[in-house]
Enzyme design. Structure first.
Site, PDB file in Angstrom:
ATOM      1  CB  SER A 141      46.360  16.511 -42.486  1.00  0.00           C
ATOM      2  OG  SER A 141      46.840  16.832 -41.214  1.00  0.00           O
ATOM      3  CB  SER A 153      53.037  24.392 -31.829  1.00  0.00           C
ATOM      4  OG  SER A 153      53.188  23.046 -32.232  1.00  0.00           O
ATOM      5  CG  HIS A 157      51.186  28.247 -31.358  1.00  0.00           C
ATOM      6  ND1 HIS A 157      51.701  28.204 -30.082  1.00  0.00           N
ATOM      7  CD2 HIS A 157      50.729  26.992 -31.614  1.00  0.00           C
ATOM      8  CE1 HIS A 157      51.597  26.985 -29.596  1.00  0.00           C
ATOM      9  NE2 HIS A 157      51.004  26.227 -30.510  1.00  0.00           N
ATOM     10  CB  THR A 208      43.980  28.159 -27.760  1.00  0.00           C
ATOM     11  OG1 THR A 208      43.859  27.760 -26.392  1.00  0.00           O
ATOM     12  CG2 THR A 208      45.230  29.012 -27.878  1.00  0.00           C
ATOM     13  CE  LYS A 233      48.679  26.828 -27.314  1.00  0.00           C
ATOM     14  NZ  LYS A 233      49.203  26.044 -26.219  1.00  0.00           N
ATOM     15  CB  THR A 248      32.914  18.066 -21.476  1.00  0.00           C
ATOM     16  OG1 THR A 248      33.847  18.120 -20.401  1.00  0.00           O
ATOM     17  CG2 THR A 248      33.045  19.325 -22.306  1.00  0.00           C
ATOM     18  CB  THR A 249      31.610  20.653 -16.956  1.00  0.00           C
ATOM     19  OG1 THR A 249      31.064  19.480 -16.346  1.00  0.00           O
ATOM     20  CG2 THR A 249      31.191  21.877 -16.167  1.00  0.00           C
TER      21      THR A 249
HETATM   22  N1  PMP Z   1      46.614  23.464 -31.669  1.00  0.00           N
HETATM   23  C1  PMP Z   1      47.933  23.691 -31.552  1.00  0.00           C
HETATM   24  C2  PMP Z   1      48.707  24.000 -32.786  1.00  0.00           C
HETATM   25  C3  PMP Z   1      48.562  23.649 -30.309  1.00  0.00           C
HETATM   26  O1  PMP Z   1      49.876  23.874 -30.213  1.00  0.00           O
HETATM   27  C4  PMP Z   1      47.783  23.379 -29.159  1.00  0.00           C
HETATM   28  C5  PMP Z   1      48.368  23.318 -27.760  1.00  0.00           C
HETATM   29  N2  PMP Z   1      49.677  23.522 -27.610  1.00  0.00           N
HETATM   30  C6  PMP Z   1      46.423  23.144 -29.320  1.00  0.00           C
HETATM   31  C7  PMP Z   1      45.864  23.186 -30.584  1.00  0.00           C
HETATM   32  C8  PMP Z   1      45.555  22.840 -28.134  1.00  0.00           C
HETATM   33  O2  PMP Z   1      45.250  24.016 -27.464  1.00  0.00           O
HETATM   34  P1  PMP Z   1      44.874  24.037 -25.899  1.00  0.00           P
HETATM   35  O3  PMP Z   1      46.173  24.145 -25.163  1.00  0.00           O
HETATM   36  O4  PMP Z   1      43.997  25.214 -25.748  1.00  0.00           O
HETATM   37  O5  PMP Z   1      44.177  22.750 -25.621  1.00  0.00           O
END
Ligand code: PMP
Length: 406
Positions: free
Chosen positions: A138, A190, A218, A246, A249, A278-279
């Site tokens: 990682s 990020s 991102h 995601t 974003k 979860t919902t």
């Molecule tokens: N992975 C990365 C690299 C992120 O920067 C983020 C949120 N900033 C997430 C996952 C989580 O995404 P979400 O905001 O959709 O929960």
């Protein structure tokens, strides 16, 4: 043990203890800084403050096609999903969106989660946890949701230095060749805005027979053909086992997903607790996200604007001598390098100019690495970017902050 609990219960009832704890929380809260109300509408009349750190990078959260699809789905299905995906909560918009995302990434299947955080946490818990003896590799700058998923998997983890493929190879070479392996990285990081060396990581994964999990949070919407991300841009999408993204974003709504081989997606949907318990996403959110994905598969307008704004910001900061971490993406992290100066700069931008850029300082970042993370978005104009850079330059001089060596 019971005795200890009794003592604790008694202490909790003592007024001093409660007051002291409340004070402690207040202090912690203050240290975390204020929580500005960032009204997303930027049409010149309703913006309370001018936001330069939104993750709605392409402005899709305000796009007419997205709003229309969301409203229509509210009329059709109401405000909520009504249940979890396994119990009454699956709607046709979830199915359509999953199909669209699989297609976007050229993968067999996709699976939606209520957030990107849950997608990483749930998927990685399963992927790293279900294969007995899995070894995980990682990147040290991986997001908290990745770290949490890997922790929850219980798998043994090796952390490699950020984007250092030499270090990654060394760790892979030293590992037992017979153990299953999983490499987890992001494409665009990020906080630093730099890009992972994907071709080399794909090569190492193949050489050491590791599965790969690529967080493109991102990048999706912003980069690559049809907004499919950096791996797609570099012609490498089929060399990464799972692509994660995601909807919050580039796609302007909310939710997260993975796309990959059907077998992987099915295993995740069968075991990932943040998927099962979860919902489901509200159908209207799925419909809005579907409209955003579809729009960005054919429109270059938003991507071009974002690219131009990022280019202008890089150029202006470089010309002013203001140090920033990477000029590879739209995430432009200005290196302030001092906790107090970073907070002061952010406060001056907000108080004097109504400009909101979040100071990223302790405790989330090590001392000396404090940044102002600027994210120009597609709704800004190049002139607004120039004026932001000029304001920043003025404040930089006023605070006596160090310029980059020329
Ligand atoms: N992975 C990365 C690299 C992120 O920067 C983020 C949120 N900033 C997430 C996952 C989580 O995404 P979400 O905001 O959709 O929960």
């Amino acid at each position: 043990m019971t005795e200890l609990l009794d003592v604790f219960a008694r202490r909790v009832r003592e007024p001093d203890f409660v007051a002291a704890s409340a004070q402690k929380f207040l202090e912690l809260g203050r240290r975390a800084g204020r929580f500005p109300v960032a009204t997303a509408w930027r049409d010149g009349t309703t913006a309370e403050i001018d936001v330069w750190c939104s993750n709605d990078y392409l402005g899709m959260g305000q796009h007419p096609a997205v709003l229309a699809a969301t409203k229509q789905a509210v009329d059709e299905f109401g405000a909520g999903a009504g249940g979890s995906r396994y119990i009454a909560g699956t709607n046709r918009y979830h199915m359509l969106l999953e199909r669209e995302l699989a297609e976007l990434h050229g993968k067999e299947s996709a699976l939606l989660f209520s957030s990107g955080y849950m997608a990483n946490d749930g998927s990685l818990t399963v992927l790293a946890g279900q294969a007995a003896d899995c070894l995980v590799f990682s990147d040290e700058l991986n997001h908290a949701s990745i770290i949490d998923g890997l922790r929850h998997s219980g798998a043994q983890k090796h952390v490699f230095r950020h984007n250092d493929t030499g270090h990654l190879e060394q760790l892979l070479a030293n590992a037992d060749p017979d153990r299953p392996k999983l490499i987890v990285i992001e494409s665009v990081y990020s906080m630093t805005g730099d890009i992972a060396p994907l071709a080399e990581i794909a090569r190492l994964a193949e050489r050491y027979r590791a599965m790969t999990f690529l967080d493109e949070v991102h990048a999706v919407g912003m980069y690559g053909p049809q907004g499919a991300g950096i791996a797609a841009r570099d012609g490498l999408a089929d060399r990464f086992t799972v692509v994660m993204g995601t909807l919050a974003k580039g796609f302007g709504t909310t939710g997260g997903y993975i796309a990959g081989p059907t077998a992987v997606v099915e295993a995740v949907s069968a075991f990932a607790r943040p998927f099962i318990f979860t919902t489901a996403l509200p159908p209207a959110v799925a419909a809005g996200a579907l409209a955003a994905v579809r729009h960005l598969r054919t429109s270059e307008v938003e991507r071009d604007r974002l690219k131009e704004n990022a280019r202008v910001l890089h150029q202006q900061l470089r010309a002013a001598g203001i140090p920033f971490l990477s000029d590879h993406t739209h995430i432009v992290s200005v290196l302030v390098g001092s906790d107090s100066a970073c907070r002061e700069l952010a406060a001056l931008l907000l108080d004097r100019h109504g400009i909101y850029i979040q100071a990223i300082a302790g405790p989330s970042i090590p001392a000396g690495h404090e940044i102002l993370r600027i994210a120009p978005d597609a709704t800004h104009t190049p002139d607004e970017v120039r004026s932001l850079a000029a304001i920043l330059d003025g404040l930089w001089k006023e605070l006596g902050l160090p310029f980059s060596p020329r």
